[in-house]
Design a protein around this motif. Structure first.
Motif, PDB file in Angstrom:
ATOM      1  N   ILE A 300     -20.902  11.939  10.381  1.00 46.62           N
ATOM      2  CA  ILE A 300     -20.109  10.714  10.417  1.00 46.62           C
ATOM      3  C   ILE A 300     -20.865   9.703  11.283  1.00 46.62           C
ATOM      4  N   PRO A 301     -21.260   8.573  10.728  1.00 45.77           N
ATOM      5  CA  PRO A 301     -22.091   7.632  11.485  1.00 45.77           C
ATOM      6  C   PRO A 301     -21.339   6.975  12.634  1.00 45.77           C
ATOM      7  N   GLU A 302     -22.081   6.632  13.659  1.00 43.98           N
ATOM      8  CA  GLU A 302     -21.518   5.982  14.842  1.00 43.98           C
ATOM      9  C   GLU A 302     -20.827   4.666  14.480  1.00 43.98           C
ATOM     10  N   SER A 303     -21.340   3.992  13.477  1.00 46.53           N
ATOM     11  CA  SER A 303     -20.794   2.681  13.099  1.00 46.53           C
ATOM     12  C   SER A 303     -19.378   2.757  12.541  1.00 46.53           C
ATOM     13  N   LEU A 304     -18.942   3.940  12.139  1.00 43.54           N
ATOM     14  CA  LEU A 304     -17.593   4.078  11.588  1.00 43.54           C
ATOM     15  C   LEU A 304     -16.515   3.751  12.627  1.00 43.54           C
ATOM     16  N   LYS A 305     -16.853   3.907  13.888  1.00 43.22           N
ATOM     17  CA  LYS A 305     -15.855   3.664  14.931  1.00 43.22           C
ATOM     18  C   LYS A 305     -15.479   2.195  15.049  1.00 43.22           C
ATOM     19  N   LEU A 320     -19.937  18.445   6.646  1.00 45.71           N
ATOM     20  CA  LEU A 320     -19.836  18.065   8.053  1.00 45.71           C
ATOM     21  C   LEU A 320     -19.999  19.277   8.969  1.00 45.71           C
ATOM     22  N   ILE A 321     -20.831  19.119   9.972  1.00 44.24           N
ATOM     23  CA  ILE A 321     -21.026  20.198  10.935  1.00 44.24           C
ATOM     24  C   ILE A 321     -20.364  19.882  12.272  1.00 44.24           C
ATOM     25  N   GLY A 322     -19.904  18.646  12.429  1.00 48.30           N
ATOM     26  CA  GLY A 322     -19.231  18.276  13.669  1.00 48.30           C
ATOM     27  C   GLY A 322     -18.506  16.950  13.536  1.00 48.30           C
ATOM     28  N   LEU A 323     -17.569  16.714  14.468  1.00 49.32           N
ATOM     29  CA  LEU A 323     -16.851  15.453  14.535  1.00 49.32           C
ATOM     30  C   LEU A 323     -17.220  14.753  15.833  1.00 49.32           C
ATOM     31  N   PRO A 324     -17.492  13.449  15.783  1.00 46.94           N
ATOM     32  CA  PRO A 324     -17.820  12.725  17.017  1.00 46.94           C
ATOM     33  C   PRO A 324     -16.581  12.635  17.913  1.00 46.94           C
ATOM     34  N   PRO A 325     -16.759  12.627  19.230  1.00 51.04           N
ATOM     35  CA  PRO A 325     -15.605  12.577  20.144  1.00 51.04           C
ATOM     36  C   PRO A 325     -14.745  11.334  19.974  1.00 51.04           C
ATOM     37  N   TRP A 326     -15.343  10.224  19.502  1.00 50.52           N
ATOM     38  CA  TRP A 326     -14.578   8.986  19.360  1.00 50.52           C
ATOM     39  C   TRP A 326     -13.660   8.992  18.142  1.00 50.52           C
ATOM     40  N   ILE A 327     -13.706  10.046  17.313  1.00 54.09           N
ATOM     41  CA  ILE A 327     -12.852  10.103  16.123  1.00 54.09           C
ATOM     42  C   ILE A 327     -11.377  10.095  16.499  1.00 54.09           C
ATOM     43  N   VAL A 328     -11.086  10.530  17.734  1.00 48.38           N
ATOM     44  CA  VAL A 328      -9.681  10.591  18.187  1.00 48.38           C
ATOM     45  C   VAL A 328      -9.229   9.265  18.795  1.00 48.38           C
ATOM     46  N   ALA A 329     -10.122   8.279  18.860  1.00 48.72           N
ATOM     47  CA  ALA A 329      -9.794   7.025  19.543  1.00 48.72           C
ATOM     48  C   ALA A 329      -9.224   5.958  18.618  1.00 48.72           C
ATOM     49  N   LEU A 336      -6.129  12.422   8.919  1.00 46.11           N
ATOM     50  CA  LEU A 336      -7.521  12.859   9.056  1.00 46.11           C
ATOM     51  C   LEU A 336      -7.678  14.146   8.257  1.00 46.11           C
ATOM     52  N   ASP A 337      -8.413  14.075   7.163  1.00 51.92           N
ATOM     53  CA  ASP A 337      -8.608  15.239   6.303  1.00 51.92           C
ATOM     54  C   ASP A 337     -10.092  15.580   6.266  1.00 51.92           C
ATOM     55  N   VAL A 338     -10.455  16.629   7.020  1.00 53.14           N
ATOM     56  CA  VAL A 338     -11.845  17.091   7.067  1.00 53.14           C
ATOM     57  C   VAL A 338     -11.907  18.581   6.730  1.00 53.14           C
ATOM     58  N   GLY A 339     -10.989  19.040   5.898  1.00 46.64           N
ATOM     59  CA  GLY A 339     -11.012  20.422   5.449  1.00 46.64           C
ATOM     60  C   GLY A 339     -12.214  20.696   4.567  1.00 46.64           C
ATOM     61  N   PHE A 340     -12.523  21.988   4.395  1.00 46.54           N
ATOM     62  CA  PHE A 340     -13.596  22.413   3.500  1.00 46.54           C
ATOM     63  C   PHE A 340     -14.933  21.779   3.887  1.00 46.54           C
ATOM     64  N   ASN A 341     -15.266  21.901   5.174  1.00 41.56           N
ATOM     65  CA  ASN A 341     -16.560  21.489   5.697  1.00 41.56           C
ATOM     66  C   ASN A 341     -17.174  22.660   6.458  1.00 41.56           C
ATOM     67  N   LYS A 342     -18.012  22.370   7.439  1.00 41.99           N
ATOM     68  CA  LYS A 342     -18.666  23.427   8.222  1.00 41.99           C
ATOM     69  C   LYS A 342     -18.440  23.224   9.712  1.00 41.99           C
ATOM     70  N   LEU A 343     -17.278  22.717  10.069  1.00 39.54           N
ATOM     71  CA  LEU A 343     -16.969  22.414  11.459  1.00 39.54           C
ATOM     72  C   LEU A 343     -16.789  23.696  12.279  1.00 39.54           C
ATOM     73  N   ALA A 344     -17.464  23.738  13.425  1.00 38.31           N
ATOM     74  CA  ALA A 344     -17.343  24.896  14.310  1.00 38.31           C
ATOM     75  C   ALA A 344     -16.456  24.593  15.508  1.00 38.31           C
ATOM     76  N   VAL A 345     -16.431  23.330  15.941  1.00 37.91           N
ATOM     77  CA  VAL A 345     -15.593  22.919  17.075  1.00 37.91           C
ATOM     78  C   VAL A 345     -14.947  21.583  16.748  1.00 37.91           C
ATOM     79  N   LEU A 346     -13.869  21.292  17.467  1.00 41.68           N
ATOM     80  CA  LEU A 346     -13.168  20.025  17.309  1.00 41.68           C
ATOM     81  C   LEU A 346     -13.045  19.333  18.659  1.00 41.68           C
ATOM     82  N   PRO A 347     -13.000  18.015  18.693  1.00 42.56           N
ATOM     83  CA  PRO A 347     -12.748  17.304  19.951  1.00 42.56           C
ATOM     84  C   PRO A 347     -11.291  17.458  20.372  1.00 42.56           C
ATOM     85  N   ASP A 348     -10.980  16.981  21.554  1.00 44.81           N
ATOM     86  CA  ASP A 348      -9.608  17.022  22.067  1.00 44.81           C
ATOM     87  C   ASP A 348      -8.782  15.933  21.382  1.00 44.81           C
TER      88      ASP A 348
END
Length: 414
Positions: A300-305, A320-329, A336-348
């Motif tokens: 997910i590119p930084e510019s999306l924020k 997707l292998i990760g979500l940027p921390p600012w996704i929650v901001a 937020l639908d990011v199912g069926f990816n390769k995420l190992a961890v999620l932000p708070d």
């Protein structure tokens, strides 16, 4: 109706007698079942016609005569208050609007008939006309007499072009000519220039005409299920466009011209072959909904924020292998639908209080998304099929939190 009832019970009795005397022939059983079903449908249709005939004509506002195998229009002359008439899925070959006495008719559905003749007189009341799957080879000229018409549905016909009288229909706002095989020409686009909503789904379009800029009134364009790979630069001039849909096309990148459409509120690139989201997405400052699932995006590119108005983000079935921390901001993010990816961890997610739906199912999460379970507005949560590692105490706490969500009416899949 009496004859239909007798036929139904006769067929059933034959089956039971045959079943007792000899082994059951499955083909015969299916034939009996089909005949019994047809008899039942006939009974229901006859009852519907009887109910229609018993209506208090001068007070009825809606009449449903769909699927009755009618080949002639029943007497509608007394329905003076009629507003909605459904004649779909019949065997009508012709329709004459003058046979309807109501001057209040707003919606007319003639879909699923094989219309050879369609005749309208001058009419200001009809707003919606549905002519889907009518075997039409062209748009009937008499439609131009419907001076109040706003929505015209013509999908699944054999129409090859948009006639000139369409652009002269001042009230017409929306046209659906999906699944017709129309290969858009410059002239077709000129004839659509006053329309706000245009549906060109499933017409095997490979390219769009260079004069896309004539669609200055367009608010929504739907080009789903075509074969598009590029877009004409003239689209950049459609500065009033709010919704743009390219579901199931063949794009290998998002064309740069899309990022010039700064009024866009909804953008759909489901089911394409996109490897990334370009940084220029930040230009779409009015964007509220982004559908970009079923691609090959891994970051997910930084510019999306910069999309401060974003309310719904659909990125499931990507890489997707990760979500940027600012996704929650995102202050307005609801889905937020990011199912069926390769995420190992999620932000708070504890501060993402506007979220009502979260989907992280079918990823590689080993830790339960605890911060999501306590979101105050959560209505739908999908977290199943992840390799969670939980202790006995955590399992108890997880069960408690899920039960709280269920008690307040939320839907949880885990």
């Amino acid at each position: 109706m009496k004859n239909s009832i007798l036929l139904f019970f006769f067929l059933v009795s034959i089956f039971f007698v045959q079943a007792q005397d000899e082994p059951i022939d499955l083909d015969s059983l299916e034939a009996v079942r089909m005949e019994a079903y047809k008899a039942k449908v006939t009974m229901q249709n006859e009852q519907r016609l009887l109910d229609f005939e018993s209506l208090v004509k001068d007070s009825v506002k809606r009449v449903d005569l769909s699927g009755l195998e009618l080949n002639l229009l029943p007497d509608l002359s007394g329905f003076s208050q009629l507003r909605d008439l459904d004649l779909s899925e019949n065997d009508l070959k012709e329709f004459k609007e003058k046979e309807i006495s109501s001057t209040y008719l707003k919606e007319l559905n003639l879909s699923g008939n094989t219309l050879e003749k369609l005749k309208f007189s001058k009419n200001d009341s009809i707003i919606t006309l549905k002519l889907n799957e009518c075997g039409l080879k062209k748009i009937p000229r008499s439609i131009k007499k419907l001076r109040g018409l706003k929505r015209l549905e013509l999908d699944k016909n054999q129409i090859s072009k948009i006639p000139g009288f369409i652009r002269r229909m001042k009230s017409l706002e929306e046209i659906n000519v999906s699944f017709n095989g129309i290969q858009l020409s410059k002239k077709d686009l000129k004839n659509c220039r006053n329309l706000k909503i245009i549906q060109f789904i499933g017409n095997d379009l490979v390219d769009l005409p260079e004069n896309m800029n004539v669609l200055t009134a367009a608010r929504k364009l739907n080009f789903s299920q075509n074969q598009l790979q590029r877009l004409p630069q003239s689209m950049a001039e459609l500065d009033s466009l709010e919704t743009l849909i390219f579901y199931k096309n063949q794009f290998e990148e998002i064309p740069q011209v899309v990022f010039d459409l700064t009024s866009l509120q909804e953008l759909d690139f489901y089911y394409n072959s996109l490897p990334e989201i370009p940084a220029e997405i930040s230009k779409l400052r009015s964007l509220e909904v982004l559908f970009i699932s079923y691609n090959q995006i891994n970051v997910i590119p930084e510019s999306l924020k910069d999309l401060k108005e974003l309310k719904k983000l659909y990125m499931h079935h990507n890489q997707l292998i990760g979500l940027p921390p600012w996704i929650v901001a995102f202050e307005k993010l609801e889905v937020l639908d990011v199912g069926f990816n390769k995420l190992a961890v999620l932000p708070d997610f504890s501060k993402a209080t506007s979220l009502t739906e979260v989907d992280v199912q079918e990823n590689n999460l080993s830790e339960v998304p605890w911060s999501i379970l306590t979101l105050p507005k959560l209505e739908r949560l999908f977290i199943k099929n992840n390799p969670y590692e939980v202790t006995a105490e955590e399992a108890i706490e997880f069960k408690r939190l899920v039960e709280e969500l269920l008690d307040r009416g939320a839907r949880v899949s885990f």
